[in-house]
Motif scaffolding. Structure first.
Motif, PDB file in Angstrom:
ATOM      1  N   ARG A  88     -39.968  -9.752  38.915  1.00 33.21           N
ATOM      2  CA  ARG A  88     -39.533 -10.888  38.104  1.00 33.21           C
ATOM      3  C   ARG A  88     -38.228 -10.522  37.388  1.00 33.21           C
ATOM      4  NH1 ARG A  88     -43.624 -11.360  34.516  1.00 33.21           N
ATOM      5  NH2 ARG A  88     -42.478 -10.450  32.777  1.00 33.21           N
ATOM      6  N   TRP A  89     -37.231 -11.330  37.625  1.00 33.80           N
ATOM      7  CA  TRP A  89     -35.939 -11.143  36.971  1.00 33.80           C
ATOM      8  C   TRP A  89     -35.586 -12.404  36.195  1.00 33.80           C
ATOM      9  CZ3 TRP A  89     -37.279  -9.202  41.631  1.00 33.80           C
ATOM     10  CH2 TRP A  89     -37.102  -7.826  41.818  1.00 33.80           C
ATOM     11  N   ALA A  90     -34.827 -12.248  35.136  1.00 36.10           N
ATOM     12  CA  ALA A  90     -34.454 -13.412  34.330  1.00 36.10           C
ATOM     13  C   ALA A  90     -33.579 -14.368  35.119  1.00 36.10           C
ATOM     14  CB  ALA A  90     -33.718 -12.957  33.070  1.00 36.10           C
ATOM     15  N   LEU A  91     -32.660 -13.832  35.917  1.00 34.57           N
ATOM     16  CA  LEU A  91     -31.613 -14.646  36.524  1.00 34.57           C
ATOM     17  C   LEU A  91     -31.562 -14.486  38.041  1.00 34.57           C
ATOM     18  CD1 LEU A  91     -28.894 -13.659  33.912  1.00 34.57           C
ATOM     19  CD2 LEU A  91     -29.927 -15.937  34.113  1.00 34.57           C
ATOM     20  N   ALA A  92     -31.336 -15.598  38.733  1.00 38.35           N
ATOM     21  CA  ALA A  92     -31.164 -15.544  40.183  1.00 38.35           C
ATOM     22  C   ALA A  92     -29.825 -14.923  40.547  1.00 38.35           C
ATOM     23  CB  ALA A  92     -31.280 -16.940  40.776  1.00 38.35           C
ATOM     24  N   SER A  93     -28.822 -15.138  39.707  1.00 36.10           N
ATOM     25  CA  SER A  93     -27.494 -14.563  39.906  1.00 36.10           C
ATOM     26  C   SER A  93     -26.802 -14.545  38.548  1.00 36.10           C
ATOM     27  CB  SER A  93     -26.670 -15.390  40.902  1.00 36.10           C
ATOM     28  OG  SER A  93     -26.421 -16.684  40.379  1.00 36.10           O
ATOM     29  N   VAL A  94     -25.666 -13.900  38.479  1.00 37.89           N
ATOM     30  CA  VAL A  94     -24.880 -13.964  37.249  1.00 37.89           C
ATOM     31  C   VAL A  94     -24.428 -15.410  37.055  1.00 37.89           C
ATOM     32  CG1 VAL A  94     -22.780 -13.227  36.093  1.00 37.89           C
ATOM     33  CG2 VAL A  94     -24.103 -11.574  37.438  1.00 37.89           C
ATOM     34  N   SER A 150     -28.770 -10.741  44.646  1.00 40.77           N
ATOM     35  CA  SER A 150     -27.942 -11.903  44.291  1.00 40.77           C
ATOM     36  C   SER A 150     -26.568 -11.886  44.946  1.00 40.77           C
ATOM     37  CB  SER A 150     -27.787 -11.993  42.770  1.00 40.77           C
ATOM     38  OG  SER A 150     -27.109 -10.863  42.262  1.00 40.77           O
ATOM     39  N   ILE A 151     -25.994 -10.710  45.158  1.00 34.67           N
ATOM     40  CA  ILE A 151     -24.651 -10.627  45.732  1.00 34.67           C
ATOM     41  C   ILE A 151     -24.696 -10.521  47.251  1.00 34.67           C
ATOM     42  CG2 ILE A 151     -22.585  -9.163  45.875  1.00 34.67           C
ATOM     43  CD1 ILE A 151     -22.847  -8.644  42.907  1.00 34.67           C
ATOM     44  N   THR A 152     -25.686  -9.830  47.781  1.00 38.65           N
ATOM     45  CA  THR A 152     -25.698  -9.560  49.226  1.00 38.65           C
ATOM     46  C   THR A 152     -26.523 -10.553  50.034  1.00 38.65           C
ATOM     47  OG1 THR A 152     -27.563  -8.037  48.909  1.00 38.65           O
ATOM     48  CG2 THR A 152     -25.339  -7.093  48.871  1.00 38.65           C
ATOM     49  N   ALA A 153     -27.555 -11.167  49.443  1.00 39.59           N
ATOM     50  CA  ALA A 153     -28.425 -12.069  50.216  1.00 39.59           C
ATOM     51  C   ALA A 153     -28.979 -13.152  49.301  1.00 39.59           C
ATOM     52  CB  ALA A 153     -29.565 -11.277  50.864  1.00 39.59           C
ATOM     53  N   TYR A 154     -28.086 -13.939  48.718  1.00 41.22           N
ATOM     54  CA  TYR A 154     -28.475 -14.910  47.694  1.00 41.22           C
ATOM     55  C   TYR A 154     -29.368 -16.013  48.255  1.00 41.22           C
ATOM     56  CZ  TYR A 154     -28.095 -18.419  44.039  1.00 41.22           C
ATOM     57  OH  TYR A 154     -28.385 -19.336  43.069  1.00 41.22           O
ATOM     58  N   ASN A 155     -30.455 -16.315  47.529  1.00 41.29           N
ATOM     59  CA  ASN A 155     -31.360 -17.405  47.891  1.00 41.29           C
ATOM     60  C   ASN A 155     -32.003 -17.936  46.617  1.00 41.29           C
ATOM     61  OD1 ASN A 155     -32.648 -19.200  49.540  1.00 41.29           O
ATOM     62  ND2 ASN A 155     -34.025 -17.735  50.492  1.00 41.29           N
ATOM     63  N   GLY A 156     -31.138 -18.345  45.686  1.00 44.78           N
ATOM     64  CA  GLY A 156     -31.563 -18.615  44.317  1.00 44.78           C
ATOM     65  C   GLY A 156     -32.622 -19.678  44.154  1.00 44.78           C
ATOM     66  N   LYS A 157     -32.521 -20.802  44.880  1.00 45.21           N
ATOM     67  CA  LYS A 157     -33.509 -21.875  44.712  1.00 45.21           C
ATOM     68  C   LYS A 157     -34.899 -21.401  45.112  1.00 45.21           C
ATOM     69  CE  LYS A 157     -30.162 -25.595  45.384  1.00 45.21           C
ATOM     70  NZ  LYS A 157     -29.688 -26.670  46.275  1.00 45.21           N
ATOM     71  N   VAL A 158     -34.963 -20.652  46.200  1.00 43.44           N
ATOM     72  CA  VAL A 158     -36.256 -20.121  46.640  1.00 43.44           C
ATOM     73  C   VAL A 158     -36.818 -19.171  45.598  1.00 43.44           C
ATOM     74  CG1 VAL A 158     -37.397 -18.655  48.362  1.00 43.44           C
ATOM     75  CG2 VAL A 158     -35.807 -20.449  49.091  1.00 43.44           C
ATOM     76  N   THR A 197     -12.407 -12.000  44.651  1.00 43.26           N
ATOM     77  CA  THR A 197     -13.867 -11.900  44.670  1.00 43.26           C
ATOM     78  C   THR A 197     -14.325 -10.466  44.915  1.00 43.26           C
ATOM     79  OG1 THR A 197     -14.119 -14.187  45.419  1.00 43.26           O
ATOM     80  CG2 THR A 197     -15.963 -12.707  45.822  1.00 43.26           C
ATOM     81  N   ASN A 198     -13.662  -9.775  45.831  1.00 46.41           N
ATOM     82  CA  ASN A 198     -14.021  -8.376  46.086  1.00 46.41           C
ATOM     83  C   ASN A 198     -13.803  -7.518  44.849  1.00 46.41           C
ATOM     84  OD1 ASN A 198     -14.725  -8.959  48.720  1.00 46.41           O
ATOM     85  ND2 ASN A 198     -12.743  -8.362  49.579  1.00 46.41           N
ATOM     86  N   ALA A 199     -12.713  -7.782  44.138  1.00 46.70           N
ATOM     87  CA  ALA A 199     -12.438  -7.022  42.910  1.00 46.70           C
ATOM     88  C   ALA A 199     -13.476  -7.335  41.834  1.00 46.70           C
ATOM     89  CB  ALA A 199     -11.028  -7.329  42.409  1.00 46.70           C
ATOM     90  N   ILE A 200     -13.873  -8.602  41.735  1.00 47.15           N
ATOM     91  CA  ILE A 200     -14.908  -8.990  40.767  1.00 47.15           C
ATOM     92  C   ILE A 200     -16.210  -8.270  41.082  1.00 47.15           C
ATOM     93  CG2 ILE A 200     -16.380 -10.913  40.031  1.00 47.15           C
ATOM     94  CD1 ILE A 200     -13.849 -12.708  40.424  1.00 47.15           C
ATOM     95  N   ASN A 201     -16.608  -8.267  42.351  1.00 49.07           N
ATOM     96  CA  ASN A 201     -17.856  -7.610  42.729  1.00 49.07           C
ATOM     97  C   ASN A 201     -17.804  -6.117  42.467  1.00 49.07           C
ATOM     98  OD1 ASN A 201     -19.048  -9.999  43.498  1.00 49.07           O
ATOM     99  ND2 ASN A 201     -18.552  -9.779  45.674  1.00 49.07           N
ATOM    100  N   ASP A 202     -16.630  -5.506  42.650  1.00 49.72           N
ATOM    101  CA  ASP A 202     -16.504  -4.077  42.340  1.00 49.72           C
ATOM    102  C   ASP A 202     -16.783  -3.815  40.866  1.00 49.72           C
ATOM    103  OD1 ASP A 202     -15.913  -3.323  44.920  1.00 49.72           O
ATOM    104  OD2 ASP A 202     -13.729  -3.305  44.635  1.00 49.72           O
ATOM    105  N   VAL A 203     -16.298  -4.694  39.998  1.00 47.49           N
ATOM    106  CA  VAL A 203     -16.561  -4.545  38.564  1.00 47.49           C
ATOM    107  C   VAL A 203     -18.045  -4.790  38.276  1.00 47.49           C
ATOM    108  CG1 VAL A 203     -16.107  -5.483  36.269  1.00 47.49           C
ATOM    109  CG2 VAL A 203     -14.215  -5.147  37.871  1.00 47.49           C
ATOM    110  N   LEU A 204     -18.609  -5.860  38.834  1.00 49.23           N
ATOM    111  CA  LEU A 204     -19.995  -6.203  38.535  1.00 49.23           C
ATOM    112  C   LEU A 204     -20.956  -5.112  38.989  1.00 49.23           C
ATOM    113  CD1 LEU A 204     -20.245 -10.026  39.362  1.00 49.23           C
ATOM    114  CD2 LEU A 204     -19.518  -8.898  37.266  1.00 49.23           C
ATOM    115  N   LEU A 205     -20.656  -4.467  40.110  1.00 51.09           N
ATOM    116  CA  LEU A 205     -21.547  -3.444  40.654  1.00 51.09           C
ATOM    117  C   LEU A 205     -21.221  -2.043  40.157  1.00 51.09           C
ATOM    118  CD1 LEU A 205     -21.784  -4.785  44.320  1.00 51.09           C
ATOM    119  CD2 LEU A 205     -23.470  -5.017  42.487  1.00 51.09           C
TER     120      LEU A 205
END
Length: 539
Positions: free
Chosen positions: A250-256, A307-315, A495-503
């Protein structure tokens, strides 16, 4: 259009070669570098709100507020005749729902023919495959009579001038009054159809329901004994920590939830406009703070790990592995449709908060999902197709709207407690109530959720809390040639630069270097063109 990397932006990269080939030798199209000509204004269609249907059950607190209904009216407004002339109408549309059965095996689709007075032949393509399919159809000149446009692809104004009908003679000003349901579409939506001083399509409107909101599993919060309310960014972070439990899946968020966090920090909606000058959100100190907050959410394991590699938030939201999901208001029917009946699923909407206790100014979504173009042809044919599109825009409370959404009573849907409910057959034949004819055009979306009258009030209260203070994207409806041709590549770089920061692969401090490179690769050119486009539209 924005320089964010989106599905629409990705489509642009795939169509560049096809569009260039198709336009070769066309002497009638506007030069791709003539920003002022491409963004030349036109008299927009008059806005004439339709008055023939049921009265909304809740007051319009804002001009942007959708009409709210808790139930289908007992007496539907009859549809005035059949708009078609009996001819074949071919169209190309995407779908987010499962592709429905072909017409020969689909009585609902056959009924559409009967209601519309045409032989409707649609090429329906799942969204994931639509870019390649569209490119193939552009190259082969097989898009048909009416075709959905994805607005990020290269050379869009030139393509439309070469292959689509200029609808200005039919729709500008009072002309649209010949099509009363199209006249019911808001002015803001028509702004997205203007290119090179002409109206080259009809809107597929969504209004403020394209705006992002934080959906939450109210039933799961109740089970945990946690109040999902919060009044500041710190309180939001504390809430996420309180309900996340990776050991319990269980996680609070499906994605950022970028579009939710950004207004909390005062980040502009893509661009900030001041006296005709533009500053991109990437260039602001607030955006660097957004990156830092986003990085912390992931580092603290508060976001679903896929969330970043295989997003399926609604599910994940429906399953309960994520308790909050950032998505549009227009996603609500699809979310509710995935919930198992009798499971106790209850959807709530989180509050909006502003930076440092200030009044919230959420990002206002663009008025349209996309637009649809009509193939160039003789005047009589274009007028008939506009009659068909007028039928497609028939509003809530009409026979036509009810048929489009629910189909044949007793086969596709049944009334339960006065609400139409799709059957298993109906879910298939109508594509979950979202038959892709909706990507020709449709009416302004109402607040109506079949069988869930309380959801109307929930969404209404959420919208009423911020709608007049929403922050629009100031470049909506403007066209930048550089954004069209370089936007996908520049967006991928960012987007790639953003993901580098987020990860955690790059520090937040590296973002300044990223922005300098983003500007060099095309960001500054896009800014200049949008500023020139703003000036052209203002004049």
């Amino acid at each position: 259009m924005t320089t964010n990397i989106t599905r629409r932006a990705l489509i642009g990269g795939g169509l560049g070669i096809a569009a260039t080939s198709l336009l070769a030798g066309c002497s009638t199209v506007t030069r791709s570098t003539d920003v002022k000509a491409i963004n030349k204004a036109v008299a927009l269609p008059d806005y004439v709100p339709w008055q023939g249907g049921p009265a909304p059950v809740l007051p319009k607190t804002s001009a942007l507020m959708p009409s709210a209904f808790r139930s289908i009216p007992d007496r539907l407004v009859p549809t005035r005749g059949r708009p078609g002339d009996g001819s074949i109408v071919r169209g190309s549309v995407p779908t987010n729902s499962p592709v429905p059965p072909s017409k020969g095996n689909n009585p609902y689709w056959q009924g559409l023919d009967e209601h519309m007075g045409v032989d409707l032949r649609l090429t329906i393509t799942p969204n994931a495959d639509f870019p390649n399919k569209f490119a193939t159809q552009v190259a082969g000149d097989t898009l048909g009579d009416v075709f959905t446009i994805n607005q990020g692809f290269s050379y869009l104004p030139q393509f439309l001038e070469a292959k689509a009908a200029d609808l200005s003679p039919h729709l500008s000003g009072a002309g649209v009054r010949d099509y009363p349901y199209l006249a019911n579409l808001p002015t803001a939506s028509w702004r997205g159809t203007v290119f090179s001083g002409g109206i080259y399509g009809v809107p597929v409107p969504r209004g403020p329901l394209t705006s992002q909101v934080l959906h939450l599993r109210q039933d799961r919060f109740d089970r945990l004994g946690v109040d999902p309310g919060f009044g500041s960014l710190d309180e939001f972070l504390q809430l996420c920590r309180r309900v996340s439990d990776p050991h319990a899946n269980r996680w609070a968020l499906a994605s950022v939830p970028t579009s939710i966090l950004a207004p909390m920090l005062g980040v502009p909606n893509q661009w900030r406009e001041d006296g005709g000058s533009l500053t991109h959100m990437y260039e602001t100190e607030e955006y660097r703070e957004l990156l830092d907050v986003s990085r912390r959410l992931i580092a603290e394991d508060l976001v679903h790990p896929d969330s970043i590699t295989a997003y399926n938030g609604k599910v994940w939201l429906v399953q309960g592995s994520a308790l909050m999901l950032s998505d549009t208001y227009s996603a609500i029917p699809g979310i509710l449709g995935q919930a198992t009946p009798g499971s106790g699923f209850e959807l709530g909407l989180a509050p909006f908060v502003g930076p440092g206790g200030a009044k919230p100014k959420p990002w206002l979504g663009d008025p349209n999902n996309t637009i649809a173009a009509v193939a160039a042809g003789d005047d009589r044919r274009v007028r008939m197709l506009l009659d068909v599109l007028d039928w497609c825009a028939s509003p809530f409370g009409t026979e036509a709207w009810t048929y489009r959404k629910f189909g044949i009573e007793g086969r596709d849907f049944e009334y339960r407690d006065g609400a139409p409910v799709l059957t298993t057959v109906g879910n298939s034949e109508t594509a979950l109530g979202e038959f892709p004819l909706q990507y020709f055009t449709e009416c302004p979306l109402p607040l109506y959720y079949a069988g869930r009258p309380g959801m109307t009030d929930t969404v209404y209260r959420s919208l009423a809390s911020w709608l007049d203070d929403g922050l629009p994207n100031p470049t909506y409806g403007l066209y930048s040639p550089t954004n069209s041709t370089k936007g996908p590549t520049v967006g991928t770089f960012a987007t790639n630069a953003i993901n580098d920061v987020l990860l955690g692969r790059a520090p937040v401090a590296s973002w300044r270097d990223t922005v300098r490179e983003w500007r060099r690769r095309g960001g500054d050119a896009v800014r200049r063109e949008f500023e020139e486009a703003l000036e052209a539209r203002a004049s």
